[in-house]
Design a protein around this motif. Structure first.
Motif, mmCIF file in Angstrom:
data_model
loop_
_atom_site.group_PDB
_atom_site.id
_atom_site.type_symbol
_atom_site.label_atom_id
_atom_site.label_comp_id
_atom_site.label_asym_id
_atom_site.label_seq_id
_atom_site.Cartn_x
_atom_site.Cartn_y
_atom_site.Cartn_z
ATOM 1 N N SER A 103 0.869 -1.187 0.000
ATOM 2 C CA SER A 103 0.000 0.000 0.000
ATOM 3 C C SER A 103 0.899 1.229 0.000
ATOM 4 C CB SER A 103 -0.917 -0.017 1.218
ATOM 5 O OG SER A 103 -1.775 -1.135 1.177
ATOM 6 N N PHE A 104 1.495 1.504 -1.179
ATOM 7 C CA PHE A 104 2.446 2.609 -1.290
ATOM 8 C C PHE A 104 1.790 3.927 -0.901
ATOM 9 C CE2 PHE A 104 4.088 -0.408 -4.589
ATOM 10 C CZ PHE A 104 5.299 -0.689 -3.968
ATOM 11 N N GLY A 105 2.619 4.908 -0.565
ATOM 12 C CA GLY A 105 2.108 6.233 -0.253
ATOM 13 C C GLY A 105 1.252 6.208 0.998
ATOM 14 N N PHE A 106 0.122 6.912 0.923
ATOM 15 C CA PHE A 106 -0.770 7.036 2.086
ATOM 16 C C PHE A 106 -2.069 6.263 1.874
ATOM 17 C CE2 PHE A 106 1.402 11.373 2.504
ATOM 18 C CZ PHE A 106 2.218 10.974 3.544
ATOM 19 N N MET A 107 -2.046 5.192 1.065
ATOM 20 C CA MET A 107 -3.333 4.573 0.719
ATOM 21 C C MET A 107 -3.910 3.657 1.798
ATOM 22 S SD MET A 107 -2.720 1.669 -2.262
ATOM 23 C CE MET A 107 -1.493 2.324 -3.362
ATOM 24 N N SER A 108 -3.129 3.299 2.829
ATOM 25 C CA SER A 108 -3.612 2.353 3.847
ATOM 26 C C SER A 108 -4.801 2.877 4.643
ATOM 27 C CB SER A 108 -2.499 2.034 4.852
ATOM 28 O OG SER A 108 -1.548 1.199 4.275
ATOM 29 N N GLY A 109 -5.683 1.962 5.009
ATOM 30 C CA GLY A 109 -6.842 2.299 5.833
ATOM 31 C C GLY A 109 -6.558 2.153 7.324
ATOM 32 N N ALA A 110 -7.616 1.933 8.087
ATOM 33 C CA ALA A 110 -7.483 1.824 9.542
ATOM 34 C C ALA A 110 -8.704 1.107 10.106
ATOM 35 C CB ALA A 110 -7.364 3.218 10.170
ATOM 36 N N LEU A 111 -8.558 0.661 11.352
ATOM 37 C CA LEU A 111 -9.654 0.020 12.079
ATOM 38 C C LEU A 111 -10.096 0.937 13.201
ATOM 39 C CD1 LEU A 111 -8.061 -3.517 12.557
ATOM 40 C CD2 LEU A 111 -9.884 -2.923 10.971
ATOM 41 N N THR A 112 -11.384 0.864 13.586
ATOM 42 C CA THR A 112 -11.778 1.616 14.785
ATOM 43 C C THR A 112 -12.224 0.707 15.912
ATOM 44 O OG1 THR A 112 -13.968 1.856 13.817
ATOM 45 C CG2 THR A 112 -12.530 3.767 13.747
ATOM 46 N N ASN A 113 -12.451 -0.554 15.592
ATOM 47 C CA ASN A 113 -13.055 -1.439 16.582
ATOM 48 C C ASN A 113 -12.010 -2.376 17.178
ATOM 49 O OD1 ASN A 113 -15.300 -2.094 17.961
ATOM 50 N ND2 ASN A 113 -16.362 -3.138 16.288
ATOM 51 N N PRO A 114 -11.735 -2.472 18.465
ATOM 52 C CA PRO A 114 -12.363 -1.683 19.536
ATOM 53 C C PRO A 114 -11.777 -0.280 19.670
ATOM 54 C CG PRO A 114 -10.794 -3.254 20.452
ATOM 55 C CD PRO A 114 -10.806 -3.478 18.974
ATOM 56 N N SER A 115 -10.538 -0.066 19.201
ATOM 57 C CA SER A 115 -9.971 1.290 19.249
ATOM 58 C C SER A 115 -9.292 1.557 17.910
ATOM 59 C CB SER A 115 -8.954 1.407 20.389
ATOM 60 O OG SER A 115 -7.898 0.488 20.177
ATOM 61 N N TYR A 116 -8.972 2.829 17.669
ATOM 62 C CA TYR A 116 -8.394 3.210 16.380
ATOM 63 C C TYR A 116 -6.999 2.619 16.217
ATOM 64 C CZ TYR A 116 -6.445 5.940 12.567
ATOM 65 O OH TYR A 116 -5.842 6.306 11.400
ATOM 66 N N LYS A 117 -6.784 1.918 15.080
ATOM 67 C CA LYS A 117 -5.451 1.403 14.752
ATOM 68 C C LYS A 117 -5.234 1.554 13.247
ATOM 69 C CE LYS A 117 -3.971 -1.429 18.446
ATOM 70 N NZ LYS A 117 -4.701 -2.461 19.162
ATOM 71 N N ALA A 118 -4.098 2.138 12.893
ATOM 72 C CA ALA A 118 -3.794 2.371 11.481
ATOM 73 C C ALA A 118 -3.071 1.169 10.885
ATOM 74 C CB ALA A 118 -2.937 3.628 11.340
ATOM 75 N N LEU A 119 -3.300 0.905 9.595
ATOM 76 C CA LEU A 119 -2.658 -0.225 8.924
ATOM 77 C C LEU A 119 -1.251 0.111 8.463
ATOM 78 C CD1 LEU A 119 -5.611 -1.212 8.943
ATOM 79 C CD2 LEU A 119 -5.189 -2.207 6.712
ATOM 80 N N VAL A 120 -0.412 -0.914 8.427
ATOM 81 C CA VAL A 120 0.972 -0.733 7.987
ATOM 82 C C VAL A 120 1.033 -0.558 6.463
ATOM 83 C CG1 VAL A 120 1.790 -2.137 9.924
ATOM 84 C CG2 VAL A 120 1.473 -3.202 7.676
ATOM 85 N N THR A 121 2.219 -0.230 5.973
ATOM 86 C CA THR A 121 2.420 0.011 4.541
ATOM 87 C C THR A 121 2.403 -1.289 3.737
ATOM 88 O OG1 THR A 121 3.706 1.987 5.060
ATOM 89 C CG2 THR A 121 4.019 1.018 2.870
ATOM 90 N N SER A 122 3.021 -2.326 4.280
ATOM 91 C CA SER A 122 3.068 -3.597 3.549
ATOM 92 C C SER A 122 1.673 -4.200 3.433
ATOM 93 C CB SER A 122 3.969 -4.601 4.277
ATOM 94 O OG SER A 122 3.793 -5.894 3.720
ATOM 95 N N TYR A 123 1.386 -4.790 2.267
ATOM 96 C CA TYR A 123 0.149 -5.556 2.108
ATOM 97 C C TYR A 123 0.530 -6.987 1.733
ATOM 98 C CZ TYR A 123 -4.925 -5.979 1.357
ATOM 99 O OH TYR A 123 -6.249 -6.324 1.454
ATOM 100 N N ASP A 124 1.611 -7.468 2.343
ATOM 101 C CA ASP A 124 2.115 -8.813 2.070
ATOM 102 C C ASP A 124 1.018 -9.861 2.277
ATOM 103 O OD1 ASP A 124 4.642 -10.711 1.870
ATOM 104 O OD2 ASP A 124 3.429 -11.424 3.541
ATOM 105 N N TYR A 125 0.221 -9.665 3.338
ATOM 106 C CA TYR A 125 -0.981 -10.466 3.606
ATOM 107 C C TYR A 125 -0.678 -11.935 3.908
ATOM 108 C CZ TYR A 125 -6.104 -10.368 3.567
ATOM 109 O OH TYR A 125 -7.423 -10.358 3.939
ATOM 110 N N ASP A 126 0.627 -12.247 4.084
ATOM 111 C CA ASP A 126 1.032 -13.653 4.234
ATOM 112 C C ASP A 126 0.458 -14.482 3.077
ATOM 113 O OD1 ASP A 126 2.490 -15.669 5.577
ATOM 114 O OD2 ASP A 126 0.669 -16.437 6.490
#
Length: 611
Positions: A294-317
């Motif tokens: 997810s190059f640049g600033f394209m990553s999303g985030a989670l809010t549940n249960p608290s706000y957490k931003a996603l990392v740059t890599s989308y390796d996804y295993d």
């Protein structure tokens, strides 16, 4: 243009184009012949264009017959009147390449796609409308969708199966069942596709518990899962008896968030589930087959249960790693599909790209954030704080990504309160000296005493808008409301937009860079050079001793890094490099080591099995 490719990829027989993918019995047929989708997701926008062919050939060599991809509206239409379907975003070229390699295509054009992207792939300028109701038939939303589809759909209509192209199915929206705020919305999206010429099979895709509310008449329902239970199959069959069953997203791994561990799914778990899906005669799509970045600033985030931003890599295993390497999952899957397909042989495995550990880039120049402000769009004066999306920048489309700086004057010390108005992190300065950090949770900060006029600055970062959930409409960034000093709201702001687009990074060429001082100020930009002799190779950027920021290579935003992990190295593909000298710019918020390392191995952090 596609008549050269009129063979079923898995079997190789000539095929009638009169009837496309059909679901009139318990088994799909394509061109009237029985067909089982063995699909894999690879997103063109997460893979350097120069590597599209490599990744798709590796997918084909694994025994996959169908490529699926999302279409990110936010990247294709960054401003209301501006559309981009070129270079990295040339969707037609990507689908045409799939056809050339004899892969069928399932297209997932949204408008909402999730895909762990900022705002689920919806453009942030939609949020300028205070009444906006995303993913509903609210006129402000449907008009925007219609404008986008008017540009997008005519490009893909000629690439459909019945017209000689590779597209055998199109997905209507994505996971609407878990959102389901408007009963007529899915019908609107379906008709928006069909009225513009989409005539292949339509499908919807949801988690098991949302299958009913996410469907629409005239589209086949598919399910998303990671573990196959009897219940999943029963629920799907109960809703649509005598229909083929398809797992549209079999999750081969999972995504990661900053401050957590790197999620992995054991290879044997993946293979045993896929084996069971195939044994039952179901169709399947692996999400992801190859994740990419997810190059640049394209990553999303989670809010549940608290706000957490996603990392740059989308390796996804995923079976094919972020850098396109074969993993144990890949080899196990290839063996399984080889036995399942009962074909003589698969294509040979494409050779891997060479990876190199380059000499570190020594940072030799420094530009403080404050000296870079004259190169931003602005500044803007406002009595009250203005959120990022409502700033008068980018031709009136507001600011989508990056940082926003808010400055005002104070004449006393005391306690600063943010309420819940900082989205998502703010570094706080008095007269450009750092005094503390506001996160979503922290609400109070001490300001040192002083009677004279001083400048209070808040550098606010959009760490990523949530990519799913029922609060999509509430994803404004920057300062959303008042900041209080001793319970009195601050007023009279000067606001700078630091979205760090390529044009801004290029303009810094003219900035007053200085030789790196003994104690450089933070936040700041640091410039160095890396040398790639001859033809460049893939490498991984490592920043031990740096805290948090963004890396730019030859002006391209590689993505965020953050010492809290899990990800500790950013993938740098060779197409982003020049033979010879490459410019490295690091924007660092708090502390730096003044050299950037390049290693030949990824580092996605400490692993934890997906629960």
């Amino acid at each position: 243009m596609f008549y050269r490719y009129l063979r079923v990829p898995a079997g190789g027989w000539r095929i009638s184009r009169k009837v496309g993918l059909s679901s009139n019995s318990s088994q799909f047929t394509l061109g009237g012949e029985p067909f089982q989708i063995i699909g894999g997701s690879i997103h063109y926008f997460r893979v350097p264009r120069a590597y599209w062919r490599d990744r798709l050939m590796k997918m084909k060599a694994c025994g996959i017959n169908t490529l699926t991809t999302y279409v990110p509206w936010s990247l294709h239409q960054p401003e209301r009147g501006a559309f981009n379907f070129k270079t990295q975003l040339d969707l037609v070229a990507y689908i045409s390449l799939a056809a050339e390699l004899e892969l069928w295509v399932i297209l997932r054009p949204g408008p909402y796609i999730s895909s762990e992207l900022d705002l689920g792939g919806l453009p942030s300028w939609l949020l300028q409308d205070d009444s906006m109701r995303l993913r509903t038939t609210y006129p402000g939303f449907t008009q925007a969708v219609n404008t986008f589809f008017d540009k997008l759909i005519p490009k893909v209509v000629p690439l459909q199966f019945k017209k000689g192209g590779p597209i055998i199915a199109v997905q209507v929206e994505n996971e609407y069942g878990s959102f389901a705020k408007d009963e007529s919305y899915m019908l609107f999206v379906k008709e928006a596709l069909q009225s513009r010429g989409i005539s292949e099979l339509l499908l919807t895709s949801d988690n098991r518990n949302a299958l009913i509310s996410g469907g629409v008449i005239g589209a086949i329902r598919s399910v998303k899962l990671q573990k196959l239970s009897q219940r999943d199959i029963q629920d799907l069959n109960a809703i649509q008896p005598n229909s083929p069953s398809i797992v549209m997203d079999y999750w081969t791994g999972w995504y990661d968030v900053w401050g957590d561990l790197h999620h992995v799914l054991p290879p044997e778990d993946m293979v045993s589930t896929i084996r069971e899906i195939l044994r039952r005669g179901m169709s399947v799509n692996l999400y992801m087959f190859h994740g990419g970045s997810s190059f640049g600033f394209m990553s999303g985030a989670l809010t549940n249960p608290s706000y957490k931003a996603l990392v740059t890599s989308y390796d996804y295993d995923a079976p094919l790693s972020e850098a396109g390497e074969y993993t144990p999952k890949y080899h196990l899957l290839r063996d399984l599909l080889h036995r399942f397909n009962r074909v003589e042989s698969f294509p040979d495995l494409p050779t891997l790209h060479y990876r190199e550990a380059y000499e570190p880039a020594i940072m030799y120049q420094h530009l403080s954030l404050w000296d870079a402000l004259s190169f931003t769009e602005g500044p803007f004066k406002s009595l009250r704080p203005v959120n990022m999306e409502s700033l008068p920048v980018n031709n009136g489309n507001g600011q989508s990504f990056g940082y926003t700086l808010y400055e005002t004057t104070i004449t006393s010390g005391g306690f600063l309160k943010s309420g819940d108005n900082v989205r998502d992190r703010a570094l706080v300065f008095v007269d450009r000296n750092y005094i503390g950090l506001f996160k979503r949770q922290s609400v109070e900060l001490a300001v040192p005493d002083g009677k004279e006029r001083r400048t209070l600055s808040l550098l606010v970062e959009n760490c990523g808008r949530v990519h799913q959930g029922r609060d999509l409409d509430k994803q404004h960034k920057g300062l959303l409301g008042d900041i209080l000093l001793n319970n009195i709201p601050l007023r009279n702001f000067t606001i700078y937009s630091l979205d760090m687009k390529p044009s801004f990074i290029d303009s810094l060429y003219h900035a007053p860079w200085k030789s790196l001082p003994e104690n450089p100020g933070f936040p700041g930009f640091f410039m160095g050079r890396m040398f790639a002799y001859g033809y460049p190779s893939d490498t991984f950027v490592k920043l031990p001793g740096w805290e948090k920021g963004v890396v730019f290579i030859n002006g391209l935003n590689l993505g965020r890094y953050w010492s809290i992990g899990p990800q500790q190295a950013l993938y740098l593909p060779s197409p982003f490099l020049n033979g010879g000298i490459n410019q490295v710019i690091v924007f660092e918020e708090q502390e730096g080591d003044f050299k950037v390392q390049f290693e030949d191995t990824p580092d996605l952090g400490m692993e934890a099995d997906i629960q």
